[in-house]
Structure formats: C-alpha cells, structure tokens
Enzyme design. Structure first.
Site, PDB file in Angstrom:
ATOM      1  N   ASP C  31     -41.865  16.848 -14.095  1.00  0.00           N
ATOM      2  CA  ASP C  31     -41.622  16.736 -12.736  1.00  0.00           C
ATOM      3  C   ASP C  31     -42.459  17.209 -11.899  1.00  0.00           C
ATOM      4  O   ASP C  31     -43.274  18.207 -12.281  1.00  0.00           O
ATOM      5  CB  ASP C  31     -40.035  17.315 -12.565  1.00  0.00           C
ATOM      6  CG  ASP C  31     -39.664  17.047 -11.073  1.00  0.00           C
ATOM      7  OD1 ASP C  31     -39.909  16.102 -10.605  1.00  0.00           O
ATOM      8  OD2 ASP C  31     -39.218  17.965 -10.608  1.00  0.00           O
ATOM      9  N   ASP C  33     -42.390  18.350  -7.887  1.00  0.00           N
ATOM     10  CA  ASP C  33     -41.918  19.173  -6.894  1.00  0.00           C
ATOM     11  C   ASP C  33     -41.298  20.529  -7.573  1.00  0.00           C
ATOM     12  O   ASP C  33     -40.203  20.198  -8.171  1.00  0.00           O
ATOM     13  CB  ASP C  33     -40.995  18.677  -6.005  1.00  0.00           C
ATOM     14  CG  ASP C  33     -41.678  17.807  -4.880  1.00  0.00           C
ATOM     15  OD1 ASP C  33     -42.554  18.486  -4.262  1.00  0.00           O
ATOM     16  OD2 ASP C  33     -41.507  16.727  -4.529  1.00  0.00           O
TER      17      ASP C  33
END
Lengths: 487, 487, 487, 487
Positions: C31, C33
């Site tokens: 991922d 963020d």
C-alpha cells in the site's frame, strides 16, 4: 367487436391482453392444481375451511369458533391481510385502499357512528405493499378458506364479551391475542393441513364431491400433443399428482406429456431452481442421481428449473405457452424472469361474466354519472372562481359502486371496485397474455389461431383521435357520445 | 370524447390515467429541472453532447470522435443500454425487445444479409431487466446526449479499420475496448460534467440560448399559492436553484413557495431520506443543526425526506400533487412509496401529438390489418386443419410499424412501437395520475377541476358489452366496426 | 525467547502472529499511504485537524471552535463513534465497552457525581457493532484528526451556555444540533478535503514538514526486486502517487515495481473490483480501453482487482505478502477474501513499545493482583458458603488499569485496556501474519527468513502441561510462578 | 500454574478464555441437547448413522451402502463439506486448508502417486468460507453421523467399478451423481429423521443405551436456583423436552427452572425471534394468545427471543451465563448479538485432554523442531546470501503433526492440526468465556468464583518482556529456554 366470434358463448371464450399467435407456440406447459385438476366450488373451499377451523380449535381456540360455516359469498381472492390490525384490504395496484373490513364489518372513510374508521388505521388510505413482513397477499384459490377464517376470528373476538378490543388484538385477563399471532396460527394450521396431507386425503376419499372430471381434458391434451410439446410443472408431489390425474384421462396420464416435473417449488423454479431428480414411477420415490441422457417419454422428474425444462425440451421461453392459475407463482414469474407466454386460468370469471352481463345497467349508470360530473368542469379554467357542487353525484357514485360490489359477493369483484381495477386485475393485465375461465376453452380455437388484443390508445392518442374525428366527420351528438364511452 | 374540452388545443391539455379531483389537492410539489426550469431542445442536448464528447476525447478517445454532432432525430428517451454488447434496446414492460440498434445499425430478426442479428445477441428476444448491473435504463431527458454518444462510439469503432469487432467490444493490438469500459467512461464523463458544474456554468452563461422563460410560470405559482400549499423539491443544490429561478419570476422566487428543499437525493428522498439542514440563503451554505420550529415562510432546506415534508407542511400523501419529469425518481417512487398524486411532465408529447395527428392514417391501417388478420381465424376451432397464410399481412404490418417509428425519429416514439407500448409508456400509465407537455397547462383548468379518466374495460367485460349491444340494438355493420375499434 | 534475536533492537523487529516463511513469498505488494509514504506525526495530524476544523467553521460552526488545537495525546486509532449519542468508545472484539468518553469527559460505571454514566447510555455496557449505520469505526491513521474533532465539538457544545444538552444532541432555541448531523458534517468535510485535494496540496507544498524521507526505502525495494515480484496497490490517484514517490527514491520510482495499480478502491479491490485501465504516465490520464498483452515493466494501471493482479503477475494468493497499514481495507480483506499473507504496519508501535518497557512494573502489578485475586477462590467449591471480599483488590486493578492507559495517552493504548485487548488488537492478531512499526524493518531479515510464531496453547492444554510439569519436576515456588505468568 | 487448582482433576476443570466473576452472574441459561441431556458416544452417533444410512438406501442408494458401519475414529466435529467436490476440509479461522479428505483418502500437497492432490482442487490451499452456498460447516455433535456418511458415499462410488469418477461427482451410463445432489439427499434424510421424530423415538425407547443419567444434574440445578435465576432455552419441542428431562431429576423437572422456553429457533432467537406462546403443560399444545402478566413459576413458553427472556426475568445480557454446546447457535450468537457471558460444553475435551497428556512428548518435539528451525535464521539479515537447508526439519514437522493427528482420530483433533488451531478452536477462543467437558463441572466451583484468564501478551509485548528480563536478571540458558517456550 369480433362479430363472428360472438357466436362463441362468452363463457367459452379466451380473452386477450396481448396478441398471441398460437401457431408460433412450440410447447405448452401446465400447472396442475386448479388448472388441470379443477375443484368443485364451494364444496372444496368448505372442506378446507372446516379442516382449518377444526385444527385451530384443537390448537386451543374457543369452541364457539366451531359455529362458523364457510360462506362463499364473503371472500374474494387477491385480498391483503394486515397482520398488525387484522383487517382484510382490497387494494389497487398502487396500494390505495378500495375496501377495508374488520371481521365482517366494513370500515368507512370517517363516519361518526362507526366504532373505527379506515382513517384511524390508514390515515393516507394507502399501504406500502412492499412491506411483505406486515401485509400478506391472499393470492391463490387455496387461500380462500383462510381469508374467510381471518374474518371469522376477528368477528368472534370482537363480539365476545370476554375479550377487550385493542388496536393490535384482543385482551382477556393476562392473555393477549394479537392479530399477528392469530395470523401465525392460521398459517401454521394451513401448513399442517398441507404437510400432513390431511386435505389431500379427504379430497381423494370423496373425489366425486370435490373434483370436476371433464372428458374434454384428455381431448385437449391429445390434440395439443399432435402439434406441440407438452409438459406439466406442479408444486405437488408425485403421489398426489399420480392419484389425481388417473381419475381423469382414459389412458395412462403421463402419456399425454413429453415431460412431467413435480415438486417444482415455483416461484423458485423460475429463478435458480433446485437439483433435478428422476422419479421412480413404480414406487413414487426419487431416484438418486441426475438423469443426463436425452428426454425419454414418460419420465417424471422432481425439482429442476425453468431453464432445465427449456434445455430438456429444446425450446426457447418465447415459444412456450404456460397455463396456470397462480398469478404470482405461475404467471408473473414465468413472464418476468423467463419471457414465457402466459395463459391465466380464472375460475371466478364464470361469475364475473354473469354479473357483468346482468348488471350492465349499473356500470352504465356509473359511466353516465362520471361523464356528467366531468362535464360540469368543462367550461372552467384556472381563473374560474366557480366551483360546482358535486356532493350529490359523488354520493350516488358511492352507492352504485357499493351496489355493484354486493352483486359479486360481500368483498365485491375479484377485478374491480366501481371504476377502479384491483391489484389482481392489474397483474392479470400486465402478466397474462391471455386468460379464460378454464384451459379447456383452448378447444374452441384452432392451434393456428391468432389471439388479437384490441389496440388500446394512450389517453393523449385517444384525445387526438376524438378531436380529429370531430373535425372531419359530421356525426350526431348521439354517436359521438356512444363512441366516447368506449375509449 | 369530452366534447367541450375539444375547444382546448390538444397541446394545452392535461391527459388523465386515473381520475383526480384537483379540489382535494391541498398541496402542490414541483421538481425543478425540466419541470419548472425548461430547456430549449435540441440546443441544450447539443450542448450536453458536445461537452461529453469533448471530455471523452480529452480522456484519450480518438480525435475522429470530435466529428460527431448531436442528431436529435436519433435518440429516444427510455432506451436501455446493454453494457455487455453495446446495444441500445427499446423494450416493452415485460422485457421483450421491440427495437435493437448497434451503433446506428438496426438489428433484425434473423436476416441473412445483416452482419449480426438480434437472435445472436438475445435468442429469446427478451432481457431480464431486473439485471441492473448489466442493463442501464436511460430514463431522463438528461440522458439523451449520452444515449446518442453510445451509438456514436459503437459506430466509430465498428467502422474504423484499426479495430477488430468482437461481441463484447473492439480490439486493436494489445488494447481491448470493452463496451462495459466505454459505458463506464461515458458515465464518468457525465458525473464529471455535473460535479464540476461545467454544464450548469455554460447554461447560465447563455440562458437565452438554452432556457425557455415563460411569463406564465409566476402566474401559475401565484394562483396555486392562493388555493394550496406549494413546495419545491429538487436534487440540484441551492446555488444552481437560486441562479436558475431568479431568471424567471418577477418577484423573489422563494416567495412563491411555502417550502423549498434542495439536495433532495430523490429517489432516496421518498424512502429513508437524509438529515434535514437549513440553507443560509444569503451565503448559500448549509446551516449547522436542524431547525425544529414551525415552518417559516421562505426558509430553504437541504436534504430531508418526503415524510419530513409532509410533517412540515402538515399534509398527507394523498393530498399532494407532485409534478415532475423523472418517471422513476419523481413519479414511480412518490406514488409507490408514499401514495402521492402524480403529474408527469413529458416535453416529447408536443412531437408525439403532432405525429399522431399527422399520421393517423398509418395507425388506422395498422388497426385494419390487425382486424383483418384476426377475422381470418374467426371461423376456426381446435379441430380445424386449415391454417390461413398470413405472411403478406405480417410483412405489411412490419412495414407500417417501421414507417410509423421513423415519423418520430430513428428510434421511434417514446411511447409505442407499432401496436406495442414501451416500458416508458407502461410506467407512465401505472404511476402518473395525469400528464402533459408542461406543467403550465394546469393554467387551463380551474383548481376545482375533476380530471376524469375514461372507464377502461377489461377484455372480458368489453366482450360482454359488445355482445350485449349486438343483441339489443340494431346497428349497421359500419357503426359496429367503428365502435369496436375503440375498445 | 529468540535469544540471539534480542540483539536486534526491539524497535527494529518484525513481530509474528502466524509463522511465515519469507522464502516461499514470490511476490510483495505494498500500500502507499502510511506504508511507503510515511507522514510525520503529530505535524500531519495537526494539519489535517486544522483544515477540518476550519472547514467546519466555514460551514457555519461557531468561531469559538477555532480555539481548539490538535492534541496528539488524546485520540487513539480504532475507536468507535456512536452517532446517536456522540460518544467515543473503546471496545473489545465482542463489543464490550472498555472506555467511553463524551467530549473530553470519561464516563464511569455508575458513579453518583458524574453528570451521565455509561449505564445510562449502554445498560449492558455492550454495543452491537454490526450496526454500522449507527457505529462508525475510526480505523485508519487518517481518522485521527476526525476522532479528536468529534470530542472537541461535543466539548464545545456541552460547555456552551447557549446550548441545552440533550441525549441525542444540543438545543439552542429552534435549532437542534444532533450528534448524527455533526457526524455527517465532519464526514462531509473530510470528503471535501480529500476530493478537492486540499490536504494533499498542503502536504506537497511543505514536504519536509510533513513527510519522512528515508533513504532505506529504495534499498528495501531494490533488494526485494532481486528476489521476488513487487507491486504497489494504492487507493490514491496517479498524480498524487507520482508526486509523492518521486520525493523519495533515487531513480525513477516506477522502476522499483513490476506493477503499479492506482485508484484501487480497496476493499472493493479484493472482491469484484472495477474495470482495469492503463494510465498514461506522461499525462497522468487514463488510457481508454484495456491493455490485454503481457505485463510490461513500468506500466501503471488504474482500478482492477486482486484477481487481475494475480493473473498479471502470475502468482497465487498464498505466495503474496501484502504490506499495508489499513487493518480492514488492506489486511482483513486480503486475508479473508484472497488468502494473502499479510504484514501490518503499525506506526504507533514505537510508542507502545516504549511505554511497555517503561511501565513494565505496572503490568507486573496487574498480573500479581490478578493472580492474588484468583487464589482467594482456589480452595472453594460450589458447596462453599464463603465469599471472599475482593472490592479493595478490584479498586486497585481499576486504578492500575487507568494509570496504564494514561501512559499511552488520554484514550489509552491502541491495543489494550488493562488486561483486555481492544477490537484493533484482536483484528491484528487474527488477520496480520506479521506486523512492525515500519515496513523498513524487513531490511533486518534475510529473504529466506522464517518468522516463527510461538506455539500458543489453549487454556486446557496449558493446564495439562502445568500439571504434568508439577508431577515430574521439583521446581521452586518462585520458578513456578514465573512460568505461569507467561501462559 | 494455579498450584492449588491442580488438586482438581483436569477432567473436572472449567477452562477460561476471558475472566468471569460468577458472583456477578444473576441468571444461568441452559441449552438442552448435549448440554443438560447428554448422549452416550459412540452409541448415539451410531444410531444416527444407521438411521441415516438406511434412509438413503430406502431412497434408492445402492444396497452396498448398508455395509458401512459408523467408525467413531474417523469424523471430527467442525469439518467443512465442499458440496462441489465432495471433500471434507479441516480449516483454520482464515480459510486455509489443514487437512483434506476425499472419501477416506487423504489428499496431499502435490505428490505424484496420489490420484488427485489438494492443489488440483484448491490451488491456493484456501477457501472463501463466506460462500455458505458451497461450503457447509458441520458444527454440531448432531452432524457427526452425517460427516461420516459423506465420506462413506464418496468412498463407495469412488471404488465402485460401475461408476466413473468426475470432479463434481460420479457417472454411470446416463446417470450423474453429483456431490451436490448427494449432499442434498443427506440433508433431506437428516431433516426427515428430525421431522418425523424417528431418531427421538428410538432414543426414548432405549434410554439406558443412549442417554447418560447423572444424579449430579438435579444437584447442580438446585444449587444454582438458590443463588440465581435459571432458564432453559431449547430448539426442541415441548414433548421431547418433557420426555427427556423427566428421566433425570427426582422432582418435577420444570421446578428447577424459573423459565422454560422451547421451540426457540436459535440462532433466530438471538436476533428478531418469533411470537412468544405459552405451552399447556398438560396437553403439550401451544396456548393461543400471549401471556402478558408477570412470570409465573413453572410456565413453559414456546418461541420468543433473547430480549423477551431478559424482560421476563428482569436481567441484563451481561448478567447472564449461557451454557450450550452449539458454537454458532448458542455461543457465538448470544455473545455477538446480546453480550451474554458464555459457557461452551465440549464433550470431546475428555479425549482431547487424555491425548494431550499422553502425547506431551510429541508436541514437545514439535516445539523443539520449531525453535531449532527459527534459530537457523537468527543471525541473518536482508543482506545475507546464505539460505539454510531446512527440508529435513520440515519433513519431520509434517510427520510429527500427522502422527499427533492420528492420536485423536483419522481427521485429527477438534482443535488443532500440529501447531495450527482449527476454525472451531478459534471460535471457541473468541466467543466462549469459559468451557469444559460438561456443565456439571460447575459443581466444582463456588458461585462466588472468579474464573481468571491468564494475561496473554501480544507478540511485541512478549518480546519486550523477554528482552527486559534478559537485561535485568541473570538466568541460566536453561531457564530462559523454558520460559520462552510458553510465550
């Protein structure tokens, strides 16, 4: 209309909602109960009512309930039961309430002298009929005894001095009889009668009393079989199907069908369906495993789905004419999910047609009142201050409507209330391509027949036509009025 | 029909599906877009199309697409887009396919010379329209540019030599343009135009070009306000509502309404709804918190639900006449969930009425062919071996139907295809109590008016009536035929 | 445990819930963020809070609200907001309430002097957390500013003399500020900040202030790429991804990945997903159509699904280690729907570990109190009348628990409340195979490493073991106690 | 651990997942079957198996199937049946496959010589267990005969030379026996046995053979009744409840309970529930109407819901300890929906504890292998090129795991597979506060008892503790190892 057709007795006619060319039909499907297997009315409903009533008393309902006898003039098919308030409702397709009874009591708009008015229960005179948790539609002919029993129970408890009336039920000391629990009791009793086979057993014991044997049925099936494929798809089990059908045809009943499917679980049958099993016709038991070969004549199946039927018979949905009596399970679902052609059997039509012909003058009066009313407004526009007094006419309309209703029975016609069509009628119009009192009426038409629906104009199209006519032809006031009535 | 009413121009009439007494209406509700705010056609659709098309090109679609211009004669409202195969479908209420186009190409039944037939895509000529994941109904006037663009893209890629045609899209080297992804692109582009306010901005910049200002609107609202409560319920936001409506009335537009609700999120508005907020009309911002006092004149709200509107205005659903143009979001939902009275605005009626009047002879021919066909079968029964040859008549019916369609536009009428009604027409009949080309036509009727729906007979009732007539009156063949046409 | 491992700093360790052999991992997914892109805390949360707070004031909230500043010691991730009563709840995995605050006020069991007790709101000290319409779980690090703002608003209105406190909100004259509407306002403001890109813009403007650049990140990605496939799957759009990631690696960031997927719409990405589109990396726009060729290095995609990622990279779910910070969207869903291996990044662990080491004595006391309590009952059976007085001990346990909580922050630890684990901790245990403060800690392990989870015994197994031990070994009381503590 | 407790025989102990103070319990609830009414194993399962098997043969399954006898060493509770492929699966809480059998055949990873491998069926060794349409969890003790019969049928058809093996079933000429249809047949046969009361009838006829009468049960119920309220909530009907329970207690069984509820339809009972009816204990029939007065001692109810029970007994969910054997219907639902305290009865624990004590050395070896394996990696980091060869150790781990499994039975332990816990074990840990072999073990604890759960550390907390210890204490290598084992 249809001048030569008039020679066919009205009662023997098939009526048309959407044009249908029989010649294109490659396959005929039939439901069994109330379609091929026809019950004598009201004997059969009386039997159902008595078994149901007795069951309730054996469940603990007061013995006084045994005093109620089935009254065929009260219930109408297609009513809605409100499990919260115990009312029977007759509604139109949008959920507007046309008739409302509590027990045998009619509830009126907002009359001072009646102990409870429709407004108190339904301020908007409207129900959200999608709320199936609360509203139960009594859609089938099997529901008639149940419909009457709901009214009987409410009548009994309302009148009984032992019980206090509340909105949602009746109170007696620490005991509360809610309408919802009575609903549950009756539904449970119905399931009991069906699951234990009590009703079927009693029917088979006295076939002559309860069942109509019509020698034309084997004739119809034989003739169809010459021109198309034929199947039977019934929610009944094999044994009942077998027992019932042998009472009718002259030769082995299964030979009339290319395919027999029992335990169909309609309406699920028209969606995902269930596992298809073969039935051992000697023992009536299900065969294990699934037959995967080609269709063998006389094979009986259990379960399956409409898709499987199409595969086995190698036909497409639009080539099938399905004949059934259940507006939701047979007709709506086969049409909406599968695009089948549909033939709805409506035994009540015998009476509906009779009343309609007899009481033509009442509907004629309704029309005239209606037109008279409308004409009072014709010369006004939004600037007018004038407001015609119409209360006398409106009262007369209510009286005629109520009078018409009573000609059909206490809850009125299956199909209309005055000038408004019932939910049942609007479903019949939407989902049944053709309909008749019995499937045997197919005998009166050749298998190449074109059932033609009249071309119905939309309101604005009718307005154009009427105006156009006016401009081009010189017709007398009389003719104009006559034709306008029809539109 | 309605002899004196004939004096009202057809185009100024309000048509009636279900009788409605205006005198009983205590509250009038209005949608804004296409109901109070009326756009010039086809200028406004052209603007929408161009913005949409340009957006797609800016998203990477080939520059050749810029060559397409909006053709108002092609799209019809109410078509269904099949996101799997990229076809535009015109269907009836049961999902039967009436017209099917792929790009600008009509797909026929099973003709040898056409590159793809309807049967190949839809063997049953039928779709399960409940499958909303696959089928997208282009219900509103805002959908028209989009409808046309679907056809343009399919047309472009089909004809482009760079792309290979597949069932589910187009292939170019390693790239696959699926119909589903093009559908998504157009939907995204539509959302972009709405969310960024691009379309609204362009509209407001050139109001004279795109918007119809009608001095009768303030007159109508003023007159209604004298006799009933009035509210506005729009999915648009406050700023657009404000900007649009100030262009019209002479005094502060909000003063025409007892209640203004913006951001209504219809159809959710007619179910659970959202939190009700007050709008600060000076800044256009939402006020925090919920106003709980009595209704104050001129207050503007955001969100809420139809139940809250009834509470605030102290009216019941059946006392409200709601006027809107969105058959699903405005009319079907308010009727089915809340029992409101409904007035559908159908701007296309102007053209529909014109064509109908002009081409009356074509429909007349269709009727005659239909009756002629039916009569060929009248003397036959199920024992007949005879089978009339009807292919010539059927071909003629197809030609006339196609000819009629073309009078309305390339995709035919909004409401019918030959003798069959469209899904849109059947929804209009079921859910709109009254309908007209514009809400301004209410000006032509007094506020005490009774909109009378003609009493429509069920097929079996009509049969009785026709037979009864025959027996009691001595009418000439000519008159009989004329009247039978109407039923 | 892991004696040599002890040489690795605790803070640099990866912790293990379920054994995992890195050697079997053929593909690493990340991922973006809070996983690859790490924000400085509390600077970034403060920024988010201020933008959110200002947005609310610009929406009409009182200017006094501007006085609140972000206090990083108050909120904890994983709290549940009760939109009906405006309380922040810390719960365990079964929905039992561990901590409850209203504004900044702690609600106690049933103490006389506090203005409202937990019991009044939740008589069963329990919530049905499946009721997602009412309870909103603040699962992500992005939710922290929002969590604090909920408390601020309740604090403000509670203390404001202008407003009257009600259970479901605050009243001021005709205005009612419901907790539900304040919840909606904050959620809308959050969406506004994200949709308009306000937060991202401010972040990019001042990268040094808000973002942690770590030179070890390119090292990690390079090393992984040598042994396995690597992909990035982020819900952010391409432009933000591009802007963020260029700030970090030395060479073109996309070259570190075999596949980059933006706009993933996790958790939908792990179920049906959306259409896969290619991104034009020069313009940042989506390419039309779908790329169907082999995977090309450096290609960036938008949308798609986890199944498509497996196909493109030719790996199976169990061969993927997915690294993310979102317990629900990244970890629970990839594990439960697809059987991926999972690595949860938990930045708060830095503090959690620090406190745990520092305050070991408090937990030690809790254990001793607990054991002491239990031993009071050991000699009793169901016939005993004796009932030990334990209130003093229980009070002490409450005090120590509360004291421990305060060491972490006002709402206590992310993972536990005294001896009870939070909902977040139980999800971490169930769905994350391994977890650490940062993904960079993977650098401390070889790519053939075996992450071994300790074998945890079930209570009855532990009992057997303890008993067995007792019988065979002669261990001193001291040793026995020490070992029992661990089980 | 728990030194004095050790005096209680392990088998008589109650094990603790979450601390629970009996003193706070104001109400005890009991399920009946397998909780108060305990069946002799394997006699009762054998009876069930035989009735089921015979029913299938009477339905048409080959007579050879009669040759199968119930083998209690094969099935384990909590297995999952894959209705598509006919496999029995043992899975962990995330859906990873631990053991897979087809008939009596174990399917291995990807071994050449076995006719079908797990990989072929489940390439990811993982199932989406939310797909309840495909995967059926055999959760209860009633499911054991059924579990074994699934294996028998697959075994029979696989070995029969008449049938051809396919992935989804077996083929014989035109007949296809799909796994799904066999699943349906067995489920239907189970329903038949329950609905017709065949199994119950046979049980009641030979109570001594099938039922364990324990004189301690009336003692337990009497003692509880002195300190708290007691209720019974069973899905069985009144007659079976009555017949069963009179065989046990000395006085009228109903006098042991404050409230008896039959026909509870758990798990629906813990959600909306059904209408509450009173049972006439003289006739066993339901009373019509609902009793609305205060709770009367000895009254028996039918239906209702957990909320109604709380109202009638005037207790809150957290004050109730509910004792049952059904992990889903009794324990998970009462905990998750209502926040009740829960006691799971696990009869298999008798065997599980026995094996665990007996085979301690095997698990000990597993631990040592595990630690040994881990230590091979301790000195490596991500820069290391070295990769230890661990295949020999891994093979040994597999062998020991398999060996352990066989000690429990052919499908291994109810709770674990080597070092991995089963789905059942993880549900037991999450939802049961306490558990034991029988509810009678409550007799061994005073009603003021504190069931204390050991404080379980999260992996990072354990790491801190282990490190801290290392720094402050000077413990020998030996002691260190011993303690590390526990964490």
């Amino acid at each position: 209309m249809e001048p030569r057709a008039a020679k066919r007795e009205i009662i023997q006619r098939v009526f048309v909602n959407r044009s249908l060319t029989l010649e294109n039909i490659k396959c005929y499907g039939f439901d069994m109960d109330y379609t091929l297997a026809v019950y004598k009315s009201p004997e059969y409903e009386s039997l159902g009512f008595e078994l149901l009533r007795d069951r309730l008393v054996s469940m603990g309902y007061p013995h006084e309930v045994l005093g109620y006898m089935y009254d065929p003039t009260f219930p109408t098919r297609g009513l809605v039961y409100d499990t919260t308030y115990g009312n029977l409702l007759k509604i139109d397709s949008n959920g507007n309430i046309l008739v409302c009874t509590h027990g045998f009591e009619y509830l009126r708009g907002s009359v001072a002298d009646c102990y409870c008015s429709v407004d108190e229960y339904y301020p908007n005179k409207f129900i959200q009929r999608d709320d199936t948790n609360r509203f139960y539609v009594l859609n089938t002919l099997f529901n008639l005894p149940e419909t009457y029993l709901y009214a009987c129970l409410v009548d009994f408890f309302t009148k009984s001095s032992r019980y206090k009336n509340c909105m949602k039920g009746f109170k007696h000391g620490d005991l509360f009889m809610s309408h919802r629990s009575m609903f549950q009791d009756i539904r449970d009793a119905m399931d009991y009668l069906h699951d234990t086979g009590t009703l079927k057993e009693r029917t088979l014991k006295n076939l002559d009393k309860y069942v109509i044997k019509d020698p034309r049925l084997p004739v119809l099936l034989s003739r169809i079989k010459e021109v198309a494929k034929v199947f039977l798809a019934t929610n009944s089990d094999f044994n009942y199907t077998e027992k019932w059908l042998v009472t009718n045809p002259k030769k082995l009943w299964r030979s009339y069908f290319d395919l027999v499917v029992v335990d169909t679980k309609k309406p699920l049958f028209f969606a995902g369906g269930t596992v298809l099993r073969q039935v051992d016709t000697d023992t009536g038991k299900l065969r294990i495993g699934t037959y995967t070969g080609n269709l063998q004549h006389g094979t009986v199946y259990s379960g399956g789905s409409s898709d499987i039927v199409c595969d086995l018979l190698d036909v497409r949905g639009k080539d099938i004419l399905y004949v059934g009596d259940h507006i939701f399970g047979d007709i709506l679902k086969s049409k909406k999910r599968q695009g089948w052609k549909t033939f709805l059997v409506v035994p009540e039509l015998v009476k509906e047609l009779h009343v309609w012909a007899d009481k033509a003058s009442m509907f004629e009066e309704l029309k005239h009142l209606d037109i008279f009313l409308a004409e009072l407004y014709q010369h006004l526009d939004s600037g007018s201050q004038e407001c015609p007094d119409i209360s006398a006419i409106q009262n007369r309309i209510k009286m005629v409507t109520y009078g018409m209703d009573l000609c059909y029975g206490k809850m009125g016609s299956l199909l209309r209330c005055g000038s408004t069509k019932t939910l049942f009628a609007s479903q019949l119009l939407r989902y049944a391509d053709i309909y008749s009192t019995t499937c045997l009426n197919l005998l009166n038409y050749p298998f190449s027949y074109l059932f033609r629906a009249p071309l119905v104009l939309l309101p604005h199209e009718a307005a154009v036509e009427s105006q156009t006519k006016e401009q081009i032809t010189e017709l007398s006031e009389h003719v104009l009025k006559t034709s306008s009535i029809k539109v």
